[in-house]
Design a protein around this motif. Structure first.
Motif, mmCIF file in Angstrom:
data_model
loop_
_atom_site.group_PDB
_atom_site.id
_atom_site.type_symbol
_atom_site.label_atom_id
_atom_site.label_comp_id
_atom_site.label_asym_id
_atom_site.label_seq_id
_atom_site.Cartn_x
_atom_site.Cartn_y
_atom_site.Cartn_z
ATOM 1 N N PRO A 1 0.746 -1.343 0.329
ATOM 2 C CA PRO A 1 -0.295 0.491 -0.042
ATOM 3 C C PRO A 1 1.198 0.885 0.239
ATOM 4 O O PRO A 1 2.035 1.151 0.899
ATOM 5 C CB PRO A 1 -1.048 -0.004 1.153
ATOM 6 N N PHE A 2 0.430 2.678 -0.839
ATOM 7 C CA PHE A 2 1.009 2.937 -0.712
ATOM 8 C C PHE A 2 0.456 3.977 0.646
ATOM 9 O O PHE A 2 -0.974 4.707 1.024
ATOM 10 C CB PHE A 2 0.254 5.087 -1.329
ATOM 11 N N ILE A 3 1.130 5.171 1.750
ATOM 12 C CA ILE A 3 0.506 5.664 2.707
ATOM 13 C C ILE A 3 0.204 7.503 2.219
ATOM 14 O O ILE A 3 1.328 7.703 1.547
ATOM 15 C CB ILE A 3 1.695 5.622 3.843
ATOM 16 N N TYR A 4 -0.426 7.802 2.710
ATOM 17 C CA TYR A 4 -0.705 8.945 2.404
ATOM 18 C C TYR A 4 0.341 10.329 2.909
ATOM 19 O O TYR A 4 0.627 9.778 4.184
ATOM 20 C CB TYR A 4 -2.146 9.161 2.554
ATOM 21 N N GLY A 5 1.259 10.322 2.453
ATOM 22 C CA GLY A 5 2.635 11.307 3.552
ATOM 23 C C GLY A 5 1.721 12.541 4.048
ATOM 24 O O GLY A 5 2.790 13.738 3.814
ATOM 25 N N LEU A 6 1.578 12.302 4.531
ATOM 26 C CA LEU A 6 1.027 13.846 5.601
ATOM 27 C C LEU A 6 1.034 13.955 6.532
ATOM 28 O O LEU A 6 0.938 13.514 7.612
ATOM 29 C CB LEU A 6 -0.374 14.419 5.562
ATOM 30 N N PRO A 7 3.008 14.199 6.708
ATOM 31 C CA PRO A 7 3.585 13.925 8.613
ATOM 32 C C PRO A 7 2.630 14.062 9.321
ATOM 33 O O PRO A 7 2.621 13.717 10.856
ATOM 34 C CB PRO A 7 5.039 14.997 8.191
ATOM 35 N N GLU A 8 1.965 16.426 8.912
ATOM 36 C CA GLU A 8 1.050 15.825 10.982
ATOM 37 C C GLU A 8 -0.412 14.937 11.052
ATOM 38 O O GLU A 8 -0.707 14.762 11.972
ATOM 39 C CB GLU A 8 0.608 17.231 10.456
ATOM 40 N N LEU A 9 0.134 14.062 9.892
ATOM 41 C CA LEU A 9 -1.348 13.068 10.366
ATOM 42 C C LEU A 9 -1.435 11.754 10.134
ATOM 43 O O LEU A 9 -1.407 11.165 10.997
ATOM 44 C CB LEU A 9 -2.759 13.364 8.906
ATOM 45 N N ASN A 10 -0.058 11.036 9.902
ATOM 46 C CA ASN A 10 0.434 9.484 9.285
ATOM 47 C C ASN A 10 2.042 9.500 9.417
ATOM 48 O O ASN A 10 2.194 8.597 9.161
ATOM 49 C CB ASN A 10 0.121 9.002 7.796
ATOM 50 N N LYS A 11 2.749 10.033 10.447
ATOM 51 C CA LYS A 11 3.863 10.387 10.535
ATOM 52 C C LYS A 11 4.009 8.500 11.505
ATOM 53 O O LYS A 11 5.166 8.707 10.522
ATOM 54 C CB LYS A 11 4.283 11.092 11.716
ATOM 55 N N ALA A 12 3.539 8.284 11.828
ATOM 56 C CA ALA A 12 3.729 7.226 12.435
ATOM 57 C C ALA A 12 3.953 5.582 11.341
ATOM 58 O O ALA A 12 5.173 5.200 11.048
ATOM 59 C CB ALA A 12 3.442 6.697 13.844
ATOM 60 N N GLU A 13 2.729 6.022 10.416
ATOM 61 C CA GLU A 13 2.892 5.465 8.893
ATOM 62 C C GLU A 13 4.028 5.344 7.829
ATOM 63 O O GLU A 13 4.604 4.957 7.681
ATOM 64 C CB GLU A 13 1.619 5.291 8.813
ATOM 65 N N ILE A 14 4.840 6.653 7.926
ATOM 66 C CA ILE A 14 5.583 7.366 7.158
ATOM 67 C C ILE A 14 6.513 6.612 7.113
ATOM 68 O O ILE A 14 7.218 6.291 6.509
ATOM 69 C CB ILE A 14 5.102 8.219 6.764
ATOM 70 N N ARG A 15 6.836 6.543 8.764
ATOM 71 C CA ARG A 15 8.558 6.217 9.441
ATOM 72 C C ARG A 15 8.676 4.805 8.246
ATOM 73 O O ARG A 15 9.665 3.664 8.308
ATOM 74 C CB ARG A 15 8.158 6.025 10.434
ATOM 75 N N THR A 16 7.780 3.717 8.478
ATOM 76 C CA THR A 16 7.784 2.186 8.409
ATOM 77 C C THR A 16 7.458 2.195 7.264
ATOM 78 O O THR A 16 6.938 0.873 6.139
ATOM 79 C CB THR A 16 6.893 1.375 9.118
#
Length: 351
Positions: free
Chosen positions: A132-147
């Motif tokens: 899956p692609f993770i939606y890259g808004l750090p203020e919302l999905n930072k933990a998921e973006i990290r992985t």
């Protein structure tokens, strides 16, 4: 191919579509990033040319030449650790699925700056190679973006509007929202169109795509992540009602969003300060914000006004930095465990 020789301590970057505004902005940021080396910048129409021939402000800043597809004979992972897709909407999927690229993307991380992988389908995130692609808004999905292996970078209007509304959504306080926003000419891309010529744009403002801008779906999706009962105004009479404007300047976005709110002004400000207290690029201001404060930076500035039972949330960003390439680098930093602000602590053009 000596240009692709890796300094193993640095993240190797490949850029697909380096001749446009977002590609050029990405190059400007990454050539000064302390933890990155640019392995290649692919451009079909400029293969072999110096990057500074297209991005003239980079004369003396880099000796990179644009790469052609025929030079990349191995998997992309042989040259780079991460691939930035700075291509037009619809072109990212086409590039990744093209026969000549089949089998070349395994093992490499991807950050897509188009809108091709942002929207869920029937509640399911879009995927590539079953990931899956993770939606890259750090203020919302930072933990998921990290992985994440793959990140879908947010749109520019979407970024500014969302950052103005996320704290309210987190508290379940969103009602119908009426937003207006103005953007500079670089938001339309580098190819000329009737509304991007200087003679049309200068001393002129125009509304467009009233109540039907494509970013409404993207924004509604993120707000529903925090407030599930918030609706999509493109399919309902309620939700976000957005009217964008074209402005007579080159870069920057300014948004004003109005909605009902019974909280006192100090309570609203406390909610916003708490939500963004650990975010390095989004700041809540007690004073009215100016677009000039954020142009050429990765910042978003937010200011909230309370008038009777309504609030107006003003949010402003640079559409090419926090709204595109800067946020893409912020996502890369998170994905590779780097300092989140590396390479994107930039100075505003205050005058």
């Amino acid at each position: 191919m000596a240009e692709y020789a890796s300094q193993q301590s640095k993240v190797r970057v490949g850029i697909i579509g380096g001749a446009g505004y977002t590609g050029g902005e990405l190059i400007r940021i990454l050539i000064n990033h302390p933890d990155v080396e640019i392995a290649f910048v692919l451009s079909k129409s400029n293969a072999g040319k110096p990057v500074s021939d297209v991005h003239a402000d980079l004369v003396g800043e880099t000796g990179l030449n644009f790469t052609g597809e025929e030079e990349l004979t191995d998997t992309f992972a042989a040259y780079a650790d991460v691939l930035f897709l700075c291509v037009g909407h619809g072109d990212a999927k086409q590039f990744l699925n093209a026969p000549e690229n089949s089998g070349k993307t395994g093992g490499i991380r991807i950050i897509d700056l188009s809108q091709d992988f942002r929207l869920h389908v029937n509640g399911v995130r879009p995927t590539f190679l079953d990931t899956p692609f993770i939606y890259g808004l750090p203020e919302l999905n930072k933990a998921e973006i990290r992985t994440a292996k793959y990140v879908a970078n947010p749109g520019c209007f979407a970024t500014s509007i969302q950052l103005g509304l996320l704290p309210l959504a987190s508290a379940g306080l969103l009602t119908d929202v009426y937003s207006t926003g103005i953007t500079g000419s670089t938001g339309a891309g580098q190819s000329l169109s009737p509304t991007s010529h200087f003679s049309w744009r200068a001393n002129n403002i125009q509304a467009y795509k009233g109540l039907q801008h494509q970013h409404v779906k993207e924004i509604s999706q993120s707000l529903q992540q925090l407030q599930p009962d918030f609706q999509n105004a493109l399919t309902s009479s309620k939700g976000l009602h957005f009217v964008p404007w074209r402005g007579d300047f080159t870069r920057g976005i300014y948004i004003s969003s109005t909605l009902d709110c019974t909280l006192a002004e100090h309570e609203v400000n406390a909610l916003y300060q708490a939500f963004y207290k650990d975010q390095p690029f989004t700041f809540v201001s007690e004073k009215m914000v100016d677009m000039k404060q954020v142009v050429n930076t990765n910042k978003c500035l937010v200011h909230v006004e309370k008038v009777q039972q309504k609030i107006v949330v003003h949010s402003t960003i640079d559409n090419l930095v926090k709204g595109a390439s800067g946020q893409a680098v912020q996502n890369m930093n998170l994905m590779f465990g780097l300092d989140e602000g590396a390479g994107i602590r930039l100075k505003a053009n205050a005058f």
